[in-house]
Design a protein around this motif. Structure first.
Motif, PDB file in Angstrom:
ATOM      1  N   ALA A  90       0.075   5.115   1.995  1.00 45.59           N
ATOM      2  CA  ALA A  90      -0.235   4.167   0.918  1.00 45.59           C
ATOM      3  C   ALA A  90       0.862   4.129  -0.143  1.00 45.59           C
ATOM      4  CB  ALA A  90      -1.564   4.521   0.273  1.00 45.59           C
ATOM      5  N   GLY A  91       1.596   5.231  -0.267  1.00 39.94           N
ATOM      6  CA  GLY A  91       2.686   5.277  -1.252  1.00 39.94           C
ATOM      7  C   GLY A  91       2.566   6.415  -2.256  1.00 39.94           C
ATOM      8  N   LYS A  92       1.615   7.324  -2.020  1.00 37.05           N
ATOM      9  CA  LYS A  92       1.444   8.451  -2.968  1.00 37.05           C
ATOM     10  C   LYS A  92       2.696   9.340  -2.986  1.00 37.05           C
ATOM     11  CE  LYS A  92      -2.190  10.358  -1.044  1.00 37.05           C
ATOM     12  NZ  LYS A  92      -2.266   9.559   0.202  1.00 37.05           N
ATOM     13  N   SER A  93       3.127   9.718  -1.788  1.00 38.72           N
ATOM     14  CA  SER A  93       4.304  10.601  -1.725  1.00 38.72           C
ATOM     15  C   SER A  93       5.554   9.889  -2.218  1.00 38.72           C
ATOM     16  CB  SER A  93       4.513  11.114  -0.292  1.00 38.72           C
ATOM     17  OG  SER A  93       3.477  11.993   0.044  1.00 38.72           O
ATOM     18  N   THR A  94       5.649   8.582  -1.961  1.00 37.34           N
ATOM     19  CA  THR A  94       6.816   7.834  -2.450  1.00 37.34           C
ATOM     20  C   THR A  94       6.847   7.862  -3.979  1.00 37.34           C
ATOM     21  OG1 THR A  94       6.833   6.386  -0.524  1.00 37.34           O
ATOM     22  CG2 THR A  94       7.903   5.547  -2.503  1.00 37.34           C
ATOM     23  N   THR A  95       5.671   7.686  -4.592  1.00 42.12           N
ATOM     24  CA  THR A  95       5.598   7.749  -6.059  1.00 42.12           C
ATOM     25  C   THR A  95       6.020   9.135  -6.555  1.00 42.12           C
ATOM     26  OG1 THR A  95       3.761   6.193  -5.963  1.00 42.12           O
ATOM     27  CG2 THR A  95       4.087   7.359  -8.045  1.00 42.12           C
TER      28      THR A  95
ATOM     29  N   ILE B  32      -6.178   5.288  -7.373  1.00 43.02           N
ATOM     30  CA  ILE B  32      -6.054   5.153  -5.917  1.00 43.02           C
ATOM     31  C   ILE B  32      -4.854   4.284  -5.583  1.00 43.02           C
ATOM     32  CG2 ILE B  32      -7.780   3.272  -5.968  1.00 43.02           C
ATOM     33  CD1 ILE B  32      -8.274   4.347  -2.953  1.00 43.02           C
ATOM     34  N   MET B  33      -4.169   4.680  -4.524  1.00 41.34           N
ATOM     35  CA  MET B  33      -3.069   3.854  -4.021  1.00 41.34           C
ATOM     36  C   MET B  33      -3.479   3.260  -2.690  1.00 41.34           C
ATOM     37  SD  MET B  33       0.681   5.018  -4.978  1.00 41.34           S
ATOM     38  CE  MET B  33       1.092   3.303  -4.980  1.00 41.34           C
ATOM     39  N   ARG B  34      -3.253   1.968  -2.561  1.00 41.54           N
ATOM     40  CA  ARG B  34      -3.494   1.297  -1.270  1.00 41.54           C
ATOM     41  C   ARG B  34      -2.371   0.325  -1.037  1.00 41.54           C
ATOM     42  NH1 ARG B  34      -9.536  -0.592  -0.148  1.00 41.54           N
ATOM     43  NH2 ARG B  34      -8.553  -0.939   1.854  1.00 41.54           N
ATOM     44  N   GLU B  35      -1.754   0.429   0.110  1.00 39.65           N
ATOM     45  CA  GLU B  35      -0.669  -0.466   0.513  1.00 39.65           C
ATOM     46  C   GLU B  35       0.377  -0.638  -0.588  1.00 39.65           C
ATOM     47  OE1 GLU B  35      -2.532  -3.987   1.944  1.00 39.65           O
ATOM     48  OE2 GLU B  35      -3.305  -3.001   3.726  1.00 39.65           O
TER      49      GLU B  35
END
Lengths: 268, 228
Positions: free
Chosen positions: B42-47, B203-206
């Motif tokens: 979803a992008g958690k680790s990217t953040t 929450i992160m989604r897409e």
């Protein structure tokens, strides 16, 4: 920064010892063999010096393999030239990329140390390792030369040319390491095969360049051009062009490694 | 009013044609235990990795502890304890050497805190990393992230591989540090962790982030976040 440097030295110590003793030991063994082969050398020298391009490539047209310095340039020149280049390539090509390949980058770069300082520490580690490698090999060759000089009448090694040869080999190793360091900065995986291949390609580039007349003008591009044993022991000075090329390649490659690594994403 | 320890504004990061995160804005205030949830990819680790300076983001800004994440990266990392989702260390080093190495690079004496953490988490300092299980490597990762008593903890799925008792000790430690003024960003897939420990959540989604009104989420709502 000093702790990153110290850790790299410690982690690479085993590799340094193995490579130093292997290449130095092989060179020492070759030197010792001179004593037993000396009797047959004169006939061999005549045969080898009349083999046209082959003699040129290995420097046997300018140096007699029957003399200690000619034998050293031909035999140890090949062993050390290839062995030391492989060592330089292998340690440099994994030095940066191993952090991503081994997934240790997130641990290291989560610490308050910049990418620049990590790269400086790793580059210093390579330089120190290559210097120590050269010193160990020089010491082993020196022992071998002393044994031969003490036991074979008339055998003599000119100290100045011997030291110059080892210094040029060190410079060549630094240049090859710089090329591989740049590849390591751009790579996320271990490229050991590429490193060894790089050392072999550069070696054979020089070898072929000395056989094929059309390539002779372009020999200065390769690092072996100024570190060629037969030229050094024949008293031929390295061309300014080849030395300039070595300095430029080393600086450009190191610059690229630092510039690129500072700008790219680190893999998890 | 508590000051913001993390301030992310309009963060966008893509990987060539692949989406990373899109226009993410987020604020985490001091003393918070912030739950960061969402499906895999979803992008958690990217953040998180953008916050840590591992990734070069395309647009937006990140401020941590009031400092710019790009310009003041080293200063920020002095006060951040980070634990990645997977604990990887140099295989030939001993656990104690890794912990000591992390402290030395930080340039501070963490021996007392490290000793306390190792005792509570039952870390065998003499074992080589290559001899350790995932859970035991995670424990070393916890010690490395906590021994310098940072102002901000960033944990990316920290409890995977830890046994229930160690998970309990881990959250006890977080509570203690937060009670002393630290802040924690906790990325997790475990609902009970969010419900029990987090004060706020998002929450992160897409690649997009949505703040939740409360960290108290029921099972159905939580699972709905993971549906396509």
């Amino acid at each position: 920064m000093k702790y990153v440097f110290a850790k790299e030295i410690k982690m690479n110590m085993k590799s340094l010892i193995i490579w130093s003793l292997s290449v130095g030991g092989l060179g020492l063994f070759c030197i010792i063999l001179y004593q037993s082969m000396q009797g047959d050398m004169k006939e061999m020298a005549d045969a080898f010096s009349n083999m046209g391009a082959f003699s040129d490539a290995f420097g046997m047209s300018t140096l007699s393999i029957a003399s200690l310095k000619g034998y050293f340039a031909t035999e140890v020149g090949a062993v050390h030239g290839l062995g030391s280049a492989m060592f330089a390539a292998v340690i440099a090509i994994n030095m940066i990329s191993k952090e991503e390949e081994g997934h240790t980058g997130e641990f290291l770069f989560a610490l308050p140390v910049s990418r620049m300082k990590v790269l400086i520490s790793k580059a210093l580690c390579i330089i120190v390792m290559l210097v120590v490698f050269t010193v160990i090999c020089t010491g082993m060759y020196y022992v071998g030369i002393n044994i031969i000089e003490a036991n074979v009448k008339g055998a003599e090694m000119p100290a100045g040319e011997f030291i110059r040869y080892m210094m040029m080999q060190l410079l060549m190793n630094l240049e090859i390491a710089a090329i591989c360091y740049a590849i390591s900065a751009a790579s996320r995986r271990s490229s050991m095969g590429l490193g060894i291949g790089m050392a072999l390609i550069l070696y054979f580039y020089d070898l072929i360049g000395r056989v094929v007349p059309d390539l002779k003008d372009y020999l200065f591009i390769g690092p072996y051009s100024y570190a060629n044993a037969s030229e050094i022991f024949s008293g031929i000075e390295a061309s300014t062009g080849s030395l300039m090329m070595a300095v430029v390649v080393t600086i450009v490659m190191m610059g690229f490694a630092f510039w690129y690594y500072d700008r790219r994403d680190l893999a998890s | 009013m508590a000051k913001n320890v993390i301030e992310i504004k309009n963060l966008t990061k893509n990987y060539g044609r692949n989406r990373g995160v899109i226009d993410v804005s987020l604020e985490v205030s001091e003393g918070d235990i912030f739950g960061f949830i969402g499906p895999n990819g979803a992008g958690k680790s990217t953040t998180i990795r953008s916050m840590m300076g591992f990734l070069k983001f395309n647009t937006g800004s990140i401020k941590i502890l009031g400092l710019d994440s790009v310009r003041d990266r080293n200063e920020i990392l002095k006060n951040v304890g980070y634990m990645p989702s997977e604990a990887w260390f140099y295989p030939d080093m001993r656990a104690g050497e890794v912990i000591e190495y992390a402290a030395r690079v930080r340039g501070i004496d963490c021996r007392n805190e490290a000793a306390m953490l190792c005792e509570r988490l039952k870390v065998d300092r003499n074992k080589k990393i290559k001899e350790l299980s995932l859970g035991n490597k995670k424990k070393i990762s916890i010690v490395c992230s906590m021994q310098h008593r940072p102002k901000l903890f960033i944990f990316d799925e920290p409890t995977g591989g830890l046994d229930p008792l160690m998970q309990k000790h881990f959250f006890e430690l977080i509570d203690e540090y937060v009670n002393e003024g630290a802040t924690c960003l906790l990325s997790t897939h475990v609902l009970s962790e969010v419900n029990k420990y987090c004060k706020s959540a998002a929450i992160m989604r897409e690649g997009r982030l949505t703040m939740l009104e409360s960290a108290a989420i029921d099972d159905d709502t939580f699972l709905s976040f993971y549906e396509e």
